[in-house]
Enzyme design. Structure first.
Site, PDB file in Angstrom:
ATOM      1  N   ALA A  78       0.833  -1.117   0.099  1.00 31.19           N
ATOM      2  CA  ALA A  78       0.137  -0.081   0.024  1.00 31.19           C
ATOM      3  C   ALA A  78       0.793   1.252   0.054  1.00 31.19           C
ATOM      4  CB  ALA A  78      -1.038  -0.065   1.330  1.00 31.19           C
ATOM      5  N   GLY A 123       0.093  -5.188   0.485  1.00 28.04           N
ATOM      6  CA  GLY A 123      -1.047  -5.528  -0.378  1.00 28.04           C
ATOM      7  C   GLY A 123      -0.509  -6.072  -1.811  1.00 28.04           C
ATOM      8  N   GLU A 126      -0.857  -9.896  -0.963  1.00 32.89           N
ATOM      9  CA  GLU A 126      -2.513 -10.081  -1.153  1.00 32.89           C
ATOM     10  C   GLU A 126      -2.881 -10.086  -2.467  1.00 32.89           C
ATOM     11  OE1 GLU A 126      -4.104  -8.318   3.249  1.00 32.89           O
ATOM     12  OE2 GLU A 126      -2.964  -6.949   1.829  1.00 32.89           O
ATOM     13  N   GLU A 146       2.803  -5.763   7.726  1.00 33.27           N
ATOM     14  CA  GLU A 146       2.060  -4.740   7.994  1.00 33.27           C
ATOM     15  C   GLU A 146       2.216  -4.531   9.700  1.00 33.27           C
ATOM     16  OE1 GLU A 146      -0.035  -6.231   4.410  1.00 33.27           O
ATOM     17  OE2 GLU A 146       1.027  -6.972   6.054  1.00 33.27           O
TER      18      GLU A 146
END
Length: 272
Positions: A78, A123, A126, A146
């Site tokens: 992110a 992300g 993911e 994270e």
């Protein structure tokens, strides 16, 4: 929008995400992320990924999909600068949009292959988890860091990673936030193939092209049965499988496959 760039046809494009089709593999769409240097997934990229996923889902001529971030990085996570000042109320709203985008990618009703070079972190990891298969470059680095920001994965990492590698391995990776290389990713089941970095994208394209020539409805049914079956108990999963299996007897591909088997032997069928 349709234009030709460097020998590939761009059939749709946003600011940082585009859909490319190589004329040599007309049934395969590449969803290409291009936000230098490391493809951080800001809100704009997230929206464009969702739009691209919807478009390739709707087009019957595109039978398989490759997710690719270029040679340097798949996606490094992110955009932390964008997120740093968000409040709890902001993130309640934004996290729903974020998850919806990843769900749209995961539910593309055709085979999806992630071609992972360089970093696939946060992300980015993911997003790779949303694919059905992951072809990793030998320089690939996966991770869910994270926890080092005082957070947890928020776009499927705690759920998809756990289903893929098991709860203990997922907890170790998420609790520590450490990066792992391609060989360890292969060993634990996070990657499906490891190839030299220069061959990663081509390998993913070739695999996608092979799958794109298969029976589209059967591939869709298999994906649905597996993915939805993971969400329910065994008896319900078996019922999902039974209904998907029976439904294929209404398709022309089933007729083609069985006639070919009877007349020519196994593995000779050519599907439309």
């Amino acid at each position: 929008m349709t234009e030709t760039v460097d020998g590939v046809t761009v059939v749709w494009g946003g600011d940082h995400v585009r859909i490319e089709v190589d004329p040599a593999r007309p049934k395969v769409a590449t969803i290409r992320i291009d936000r230098p240097k490391l493809n951080p997934l800001n809100a704009r990229v997230q929206r464009e990924l969702g739009e691209a996923a919807t478009l390739v889902s709707e087009r019957d001529d595109l039978r398989a999909v490759v997710l690719y971030g270029g040679e340097v990085a798949f996606a490094a996570g992110a955009d932390i600068k964008e997120m740093a000042d968000l409040s709890y109320a902001d993130m309640v709203k934004h996290s729903a949009v974020l998850q919806a985008m990843f769900i749209a990618v995961a539910r593309i009703p055709k085979p999806v292959i992630a071609a992972v070079t360089g970093f696939a972190l946060g992300g980015g990891c993911e997003l790779a988890l949303c694919a059905d298969l992951r072809v990793a470059a030998d320089n690939a680095k996966f991770g869910q860091p994270e926890i080092k920001l005082g957070l947890i994965p928020g776009a499927g990492g705690t759920q998809r990673l756990t289903r893929l590698v098991g709860p203990s391995r997922a907890k170790e990776l998420i609790f520590t936030g450490r990066m792992i290389g391609a060989e360890e990713a292969l060993r634990i089941g996070l990657a499906d193939r490891v190839v030299p970095a220069a061959e990663t994208y081509r390998t993913a394209l070739d695999l996608a092209a092979e799958l794109a020539d298969g029976p589209a409805f059967a591939l869709r049914a298999a994906k649905t049965a597996i993915d939805r079956g993971l969400e329910v108990d065994l008896d319900t999963g078996l019922e999902i499988e039974r209904l998907q299996f029976a439904g294929l007897f209404a398709t022309e591909d089933r007729g083609v496959g069985m006639r070919s088997f009877i007349e020519e032997g196994p593995g000779k069928a050519v599907f439309g």
